[in-house]
Design an enzyme around this catalytic site. Structure first.
Site, PDB file in Angstrom:
ATOM      1  N   GLY A 198      17.300  16.081  43.957  1.00 30.60           N
ATOM      2  CA  GLY A 198      18.504  15.418  44.459  1.00 30.60           C
ATOM      3  C   GLY A 198      18.155  13.984  44.802  1.00 30.60           C
ATOM      4  CB  ALA A 249      14.237  11.572  45.795  1.00 32.25           C
ATOM      5  CG  ASP A 250      13.847  17.525  49.089  1.00 33.01           C
ATOM      6  OD1 ASP A 250      12.922  17.197  49.854  1.00 33.01           O
ATOM      7  OD2 ASP A 250      14.050  18.712  48.746  1.00 33.01           O
ATOM      8  CB  THR A 251      11.504  17.725  43.963  1.00 27.17           C
ATOM      9  OG1 THR A 251      11.795  16.380  43.569  1.00 27.17           O
ATOM     10  CG2 THR A 251      11.284  18.571  42.718  1.00 27.17           C
ATOM     11  CE  LYS A 298      12.937  14.170  51.901  1.00 30.27           C
ATOM     12  NZ  LYS A 298      12.157  14.420  50.674  1.00 30.27           N
TER      13      LYS A 298
END
Lengths: 194, 194
Positions: B108, B71-73, B50
């Site tokens: 992250g 960011a990624d969850t 991203k």
């Protein structure tokens, strides 16, 4: 059942709304007296004083089928209890003692109610959450205190506000630090059949 | 320095605002590809994809002195990764597997930037938070899914929403569960001199 929050705290109101409860607000006007030495005793004692004050007024007004929620929150560092800061210097001093280490936040809750048939119920409990802060410089503390966010909060910080930048981790219920242990409260209300 | 959030998530926006950062939003349009097997690898990989997408567009547009946050969850239960639910049945199934036990939430973060003189910097990290849920009945799960809150969230719940009633405790950063580890992010930005 009619739910009454015996607290003027906007954060406690938001938490009740967040978990979908409908309630009214009737802050207690009792002069709070700290009882007990341990943080858990202190917050439970103050929660009961607030709830009893509002419960009595409700009874006097002839209310039936109602529940009063009282709550109190303190910060504890190595057993020493911190309430709200007295002034800017006090806020800086509190934050300087909390930064770079782990402290405890205690919220006591008192549920005092009377069901339709007149049966009274009473549940009193507390939750403890460990909060670990990153180290903060004097400049960071001064900048944070300047936002005025610390002034009305136990331990001089708001985990749900700007201070989130300085929180490394917690162990326990987050909302307990904000001012009301929403998860435990919901579970206790279920036990009371509410 | 110009900060760009490469995410359309309103919750990530709110967290950046909460810690006092000024930023713009430019969601990445990259087709995300899961890489790696471990949750930490997956979220870091997606955060980088991203951020790189938006970083490239900024460079093409001639931007200087900027930082892109990706960011990624994901939610992980005994090592098995959960993203967002596909439909109502999927949400119920996810919640039924999470209730009454402890799972992990990984976020992250990728910070890709270029300073005034043209020096690039790149920091990639993740945070893990343990989340313990109270037991939920089938009726509680169905009522919660009916609020639609679970549908756009990894693991099918929002800790900052109605689901707070069902959270017993967490161990780690709360905001990491919401979608961005605000404390760690602030500390990493400080290290980058921002």
């Amino acid at each position: 059942m009619h739910i009454i929050l015996a607290s003027a705290s906007p954060r406690r109101r938001e938490l009740l709304s967040q978990i979908g409860l409908e309630y009214e607000v009737a802050p207690s006007t009792v002069k709070e007296e700290m009882e007990g030495a341990l943080p858990a005793e202190i917050v439970q004692g103050l929660a009961v004083q607030k709830a009893e004050d509002v419960f009595r007024k409700m009874k006097e007004a002839g209310a039936k089928d109602f529940l009063v929620i009282g709550a109190d929150t303190v910060v504890s560092l190595e057993g020493a209890v911190m309430g709200k800061p007295a002034d800017v210097e006090d806020a800086c001093r509190m934050l300087d003692s909390l930064q770079g280490r782990t402290h405890q936040v205690y919220t006591g809750v008192a549920l005092l109610g009377e069901k339709e048939g007149g049966a009274a119920f009473r549940r009193i409990f507390h939750e403890k959450t460990d909060v670990t802060m990153y180290p903060m410089t004097k400049e960071e503390i001064a900048a944070y205190v300047e936002t005025k966010e610390p002034m009305d909060k136990a331990g001089a910080y708001g985990i749900q506000g700007r201070c989130a930048a300085h929180i490394e981790k917690i162990d326990g219920d987050y909302n307990n630090v904000v001012g009301l242990p929403a998860g435990r409260l919901y579970q206790e209300l279920k036990k009371c059949g509410i």
